[in-house]
Design a protein around this motif. Sequence first.
Motif, PDB file in Angstrom:
ATOM      1  N   ARG A   1     -43.603   3.217  53.363  1.00 20.97           N
ATOM      2  CA  ARG A   1     -43.410   2.494  52.104  1.00 20.97           C
ATOM      3  C   ARG A   1     -44.585   2.737  51.161  1.00 20.97           C
ATOM      4  N   GLN A   2     -45.797   2.664  51.688  1.00 20.26           N
ATOM      5  CA  GLN A   2     -46.976   2.912  50.843  1.00 20.26           C
ATOM      6  C   GLN A   2     -47.000   4.354  50.348  1.00 20.26           C
ATOM      7  N   HIS A   3     -46.605   5.269  51.215  1.00 22.18           N
ATOM      8  CA  HIS A   3     -46.553   6.675  50.820  1.00 22.18           C
ATOM      9  C   HIS A   3     -45.524   6.861  49.701  1.00 22.18           C
ATOM     10  N   THR A   4     -44.372   6.185  49.821  1.00 22.57           N
ATOM     11  CA  THR A   4     -43.331   6.287  48.793  1.00 22.57           C
ATOM     12  C   THR A   4     -43.819   5.700  47.473  1.00 22.57           C
ATOM     13  N   PHE A   5     -44.459   4.539  47.535  1.00 22.68           N
ATOM     14  CA  PHE A   5     -45.013   3.942  46.310  1.00 22.68           C
ATOM     15  C   PHE A   5     -46.021   4.893  45.659  1.00 22.68           C
ATOM     16  N   ALA A   6     -46.918   5.458  46.455  1.00 18.72           N
ATOM     17  CA  ALA A   6     -47.928   6.357  45.914  1.00 18.72           C
ATOM     18  C   ALA A   6     -47.284   7.592  45.296  1.00 18.72           C
ATOM     19  N   LEU A   7     -46.246   8.106  45.953  1.00 22.56           N
ATOM     20  CA  LEU A   7     -45.569   9.289  45.425  1.00 22.56           C
ATOM     21  C   LEU A   7     -44.885   8.981  44.101  1.00 22.56           C
ATOM     22  N   LEU A   8     -44.260   7.805  44.008  1.00 18.69           N
ATOM     23  CA  LEU A   8     -43.599   7.426  42.751  1.00 18.69           C
ATOM     24  C   LEU A   8     -44.625   7.233  41.632  1.00 18.69           C
ATOM     25  N   LEU A   9     -45.744   6.603  41.955  1.00 18.57           N
ATOM     26  CA  LEU A   9     -46.780   6.398  40.927  1.00 18.57           C
ATOM     27  C   LEU A   9     -47.402   7.726  40.517  1.00 18.57           C
ATOM     28  N   ARG A  10     -47.561   8.651  41.470  1.00 23.84           N
ATOM     29  CA  ARG A  10     -48.128   9.962  41.161  1.00 23.84           C
ATOM     30  C   ARG A  10     -47.228  10.732  40.187  1.00 23.84           C
ATOM     31  N   HIS A  11     -45.929  10.470  40.256  1.00 27.59           N
ATOM     32  CA  HIS A  11     -44.989  11.169  39.373  1.00 27.59           C
ATOM     33  C   HIS A  11     -44.624  10.315  38.154  1.00 27.59           C
ATOM     34  N   HIS A  12     -45.524   9.443  37.750  1.00 26.43           N
ATOM     35  CA  HIS A  12     -45.431   8.695  36.494  1.00 26.43           C
ATOM     36  C   HIS A  12     -44.259   7.716  36.442  1.00 26.43           C
ATOM     37  N   ALA A  13     -43.999   7.016  37.514  1.00 27.44           N
ATOM     38  CA  ALA A  13     -42.984   5.965  37.463  1.00 27.44           C
ATOM     39  C   ALA A  13     -43.495   4.851  36.566  1.00 27.44           C
ATOM     40  N   ALA A  14     -42.675   4.448  35.606  1.00 30.03           N
ATOM     41  CA  ALA A  14     -43.098   3.419  34.658  1.00 30.03           C
ATOM     42  C   ALA A  14     -43.096   2.039  35.297  1.00 30.03           C
ATOM     43  N   GLN A  15     -42.131   1.814  36.203  1.00 31.83           N
ATOM     44  CA  GLN A  15     -42.012   0.499  36.831  1.00 31.83           C
ATOM     45  C   GLN A  15     -41.347   0.679  38.184  1.00 31.83           C
ATOM     46  N   ILE A  16     -41.790  -0.099  39.174  1.00 32.31           N
ATOM     47  CA  ILE A  16     -41.192  -0.048  40.515  1.00 32.31           C
ATOM     48  C   ILE A  16     -40.872  -1.482  40.932  1.00 32.31           C
ATOM     49  N   ASP A  17     -39.595  -1.724  41.264  1.00 34.37           N
ATOM     50  CA  ASP A  17     -39.155  -3.046  41.707  1.00 34.37           C
ATOM     51  C   ASP A  17     -38.503  -2.930  43.080  1.00 34.37           C
ATOM     52  N   GLU A  18     -38.579  -4.023  43.851  1.00 35.94           N
ATOM     53  CA  GLU A  18     -37.854  -4.084  45.117  1.00 35.94           C
ATOM     54  C   GLU A  18     -36.718  -5.072  44.968  1.00 35.94           C
ATOM     55  N   ARG A  19     -35.545  -4.702  45.508  1.00 38.85           N
ATOM     56  CA  ARG A  19     -34.355  -5.557  45.426  1.00 38.85           C
ATOM     57  C   ARG A  19     -33.684  -5.630  46.785  1.00 38.85           C
ATOM     58  N   ASP A  20     -32.916  -6.698  46.968  1.00 36.83           N
ATOM     59  CA  ASP A  20     -32.158  -6.852  48.209  1.00 36.83           C
ATOM     60  C   ASP A  20     -30.784  -6.204  48.133  1.00 36.83           C
ATOM     61  N   THR A  21     -30.256  -6.063  46.924  1.00 36.75           N
ATOM     62  CA  THR A  21     -28.929  -5.482  46.761  1.00 36.75           C
ATOM     63  C   THR A  21     -29.020  -4.228  45.913  1.00 36.75           C
ATOM     64  N   PRO A  22     -28.124  -3.275  46.152  1.00 33.64           N
ATOM     65  CA  PRO A  22     -28.146  -2.077  45.301  1.00 33.64           C
ATOM     66  C   PRO A  22     -27.619  -2.410  43.911  1.00 33.64           C
ATOM     67  N   PRO A  23     -28.068  -1.681  42.903  1.00 31.39           N
ATOM     68  CA  PRO A  23     -27.591  -1.946  41.547  1.00 31.39           C
ATOM     69  C   PRO A  23     -26.144  -1.545  41.372  1.00 31.39           C
TER      70      PRO A  23
END
Length: 176
Positions: A154-176
């Motif tokens: 999970r931390q690796h995924t967060f770091a990878l998303l931030l490294r690729h300029h993710a503007a916002q990251i949210d966690e949800r229980d249900t898919p959109p």
Amino acid sequence: MTEHRRFLVATFTDPAHLLAAVRPLRVASVPIYDVYAPYPVHGLDQAMGLRRTRLPLVTLLAGLAGLSFALLFQFYTNVFDWPLNVGGKPDNSALAFVPVCFELTVLLGGLVTVGALFIRTRLYPGQRASLAAAGVTDDRFALVLRTPADRDERQHTFALLLRHHAAQIDERDTPP
């Protein structure tokens, strides 16, 4: 026992950043649930590893079913059920069947294709719209991932998303 699933929704402002994030996530075997974009992004299907759609095969089969039905129905009605002598022509004149066969082939192929598309994409009539993220229909791109169960992943995924300029990251229980 039902498995509790959580989803990460990362939003991007640039499609190049989205593409740059999808490729390493796929290489790292992070399950990508879906990507939402306001317009088609070239190369996104290949980056996500999506297979070709089978919708043309559904269209072909439905068209063949419509053609078969039109031929059988016209042959039955003109030859067996209600034979009429029109200008001395034979009852099973195939040339007279062409317009109805064409119309039923196109009609059934089109209707079944639209129905299959709605079923496959879960676009049922009356369904409420749910957005993956605010602005995803305007100028934002959303990448939805299944949250890795392992904390390090999970931390690796967060770091990878931030490294690729993710503007916002949210966690949800249900898919959109």
